[in-house]
Design an enzyme around this catalytic site. Sequence first.
Site, PDB file in Angstrom:
ATOM      1  N   GLY A 250     -13.117  32.236  16.376  1.00  0.00           N
ATOM      2  CA  GLY A 250     -12.319  33.097  15.508  1.00  0.00           C
ATOM      3  C   GLY A 250     -12.237  34.557  15.881  1.00  0.00           C
ATOM      4  NE  ARG A 326      -0.720  33.350  18.709  1.00  0.00           N
ATOM      5  CZ  ARG A 326      -0.734  34.622  18.349  1.00  0.00           C
ATOM      6  NH1 ARG A 326      -0.094  35.535  19.059  1.00  0.00           N
ATOM      7  NH2 ARG A 326      -1.383  35.000  17.279  1.00  0.00           N
ATOM      8  CE1 TYR A 330      -0.062  30.130  13.377  1.00  0.00           C
ATOM      9  CE2 TYR A 330       0.157  30.868  15.641  1.00  0.00           C
ATOM     10  CZ  TYR A 330      -0.305  29.949  14.721  1.00  0.00           C
ATOM     11  OH  TYR A 330      -1.022  28.868  15.159  1.00  0.00           O
ATOM     12  CB  CYS A 356      20.402  26.192  19.362  1.00  0.00           C
ATOM     13  SG  CYS A 356      21.222  26.193  20.948  1.00  0.00           S
TER      14      CYS A 356
HETATM   15  C1  LIG Z   1      -9.269  26.680  16.668  1.00  0.00           C
HETATM   16  C2  LIG Z   1     -10.711  26.499  16.429  1.00  0.00           C
HETATM   17  C3  LIG Z   1     -11.636  27.325  17.055  1.00  0.00           C
HETATM   18  C4  LIG Z   1     -11.244  28.467  17.947  1.00  0.00           C
HETATM   19  O1  LIG Z   1     -10.639  29.497  17.231  1.00  0.00           O
HETATM   20  P1  LIG Z   1     -10.283  30.875  17.974  1.00  0.00           P
HETATM   21  O2  LIG Z   1      -9.699  31.700  16.914  1.00  0.00           O
HETATM   22  O3  LIG Z   1      -9.301  30.536  19.041  1.00  0.00           O
HETATM   23  O4  LIG Z   1     -11.553  31.427  18.525  1.00  0.00           O
HETATM   24  C5  LIG Z   1     -12.979  27.056  16.866  1.00  0.00           C
HETATM   25  N1  LIG Z   1     -13.387  26.041  16.072  1.00  0.00           N
HETATM   26  C6  LIG Z   1     -12.518  25.233  15.436  1.00  0.00           C
HETATM   27  C7  LIG Z   1     -13.020  24.156  14.575  1.00  0.00           C
HETATM   28  C8  LIG Z   1     -11.151  25.443  15.584  1.00  0.00           C
HETATM   29  O5  LIG Z   1     -10.300  24.654  14.929  1.00  0.00           O
END
Ligand SMILES: *Cc1c(COP(=O)(O)O)cnc(C)c1O
Length: 430
Positions: A250, A326, A330, A356
């Site tokens: 994350g 993306r 988003y 399109c």
């Molecule tokens: C997508 C995901 C990640 C990685 O997330 P990032 O934001 O790319 O670091 C890690 N663990 C799980 C369970 C995910 O679904």
Amino acid sequence: MTHANQMHLPGQPHMAYRDGALWVEQVALSELARQYGTPLFVYSQAAIIAALADYQAGLAGRRARICYAMKANPALGVIRILAAAGCGFDIVSGGELQRVVAAGGQASTVIFSGVGKTRAEMRMALEAGIACFNVESEAELDVLNEVALSTGLRAPVSIRVNPNVDPQTHPYISTGLKGNKFGIAHERALATYQRAASMAGLRVVGVDCHIGSQITQEAPYMDAMDRMLDLVEAIEAAGIPITHIDFGGGLGINYNGERPPSAASLWPKLLEKLDARGFGAHQLLLEPGRSLVGNAGVCVTEVLYLKPGETKNFCIVDAAMNDLPRPALYQAYHAIVPLRPRSQAATVWEVVGPVCESGDWLGHERALALSSGDLLAVLSAGAYCMSMASNYNSRGRAAEVLVSGSSARLIRSRETIDDQLRCELRALGD
Ligand SMILES: *Cc1c(COP(=O)(O)O)cnc(C)c1O
């Protein structure tokens, strides 16, 4: 090699303008575009290794494993360099496991996340000997237990717990709040661990969370760490030993001036908390995706047409939402820069693709001095771009190149119409 006339791009340490042209490491992007065509994804190996080294520095001296969340960029060429650098993998499908194996990675370094694992995927992963299943619901626990019993193997499990902290990111990429489909509620966690521990086909090994993506602050991690340690305390007090604590991924990157903490500065703070609460001896698992590869990649695209208008000027490029979804998905921002900046005054453009759909845009209101035929680089395109690419509008997927120093290697050839038609012609018997 040093260049007098060199200018680095913010957030892109392995890219620079030299003598008026954009380079990745020691390779000019325009040369790659000439050789391989556009749209073209180009990744810097040094940038990927440096991002991994940042995590390794933050975890130095610890029992820890970094499991790259390969959905961010599952290219075999990328997996191969991460495996060689000591990385494990976080997968979300059987196909991703097969990619790890095809790249020469070890199944024993793989953990399996995702809310909808099928029985066939569970069986494949069990037989391959993966390190852990991150189970996302009580129903999945029952099915995994059954599959394990039927194969005569014990499935190592963590339960993904929803710590209910707000990662303060885009709602589509926030995953640790109560209203999400992911994980199980913190309040149900202990009871679920007790059930799991009583199942003959399962072996409880860890706890798991993943609170969201593109997180740019420390606070959500600190809060989640406290919540997870409360839980580990309760589970262990109930007589169920926990071997590892998986903190998910994350961590954000710099798309547009964001300043996320570096892994090397964030993890020592979290480890301090772990130590202070007496959990320092537990193994730590991390699942970074975007932060390992996002800023290591660019998408090179050619300006096809300039279409000035009364209210908006459109710059139509040969990359589209099917290559780089993306922005459409988003409303994400990607910086867009010329490979060779022109000296004329800039005009404000809507940078759009040929697909399109009105949602097919790559950048709104970008000030650029352009002519048709110019090459542009869409920055920070190493994560969740090519991995989300599709064949919409029957467009073949782009080629991918990995640069290391002064060498550049094609790691995926441009998809041809034969590639696209294969499944249909096979089905039709033609
Ligand atoms: C997508 C995901 C990640 C990685 O997330 P990032 O934001 O790319 O670091 C890690 N663990 C799980 C369970 C995910 O679904």
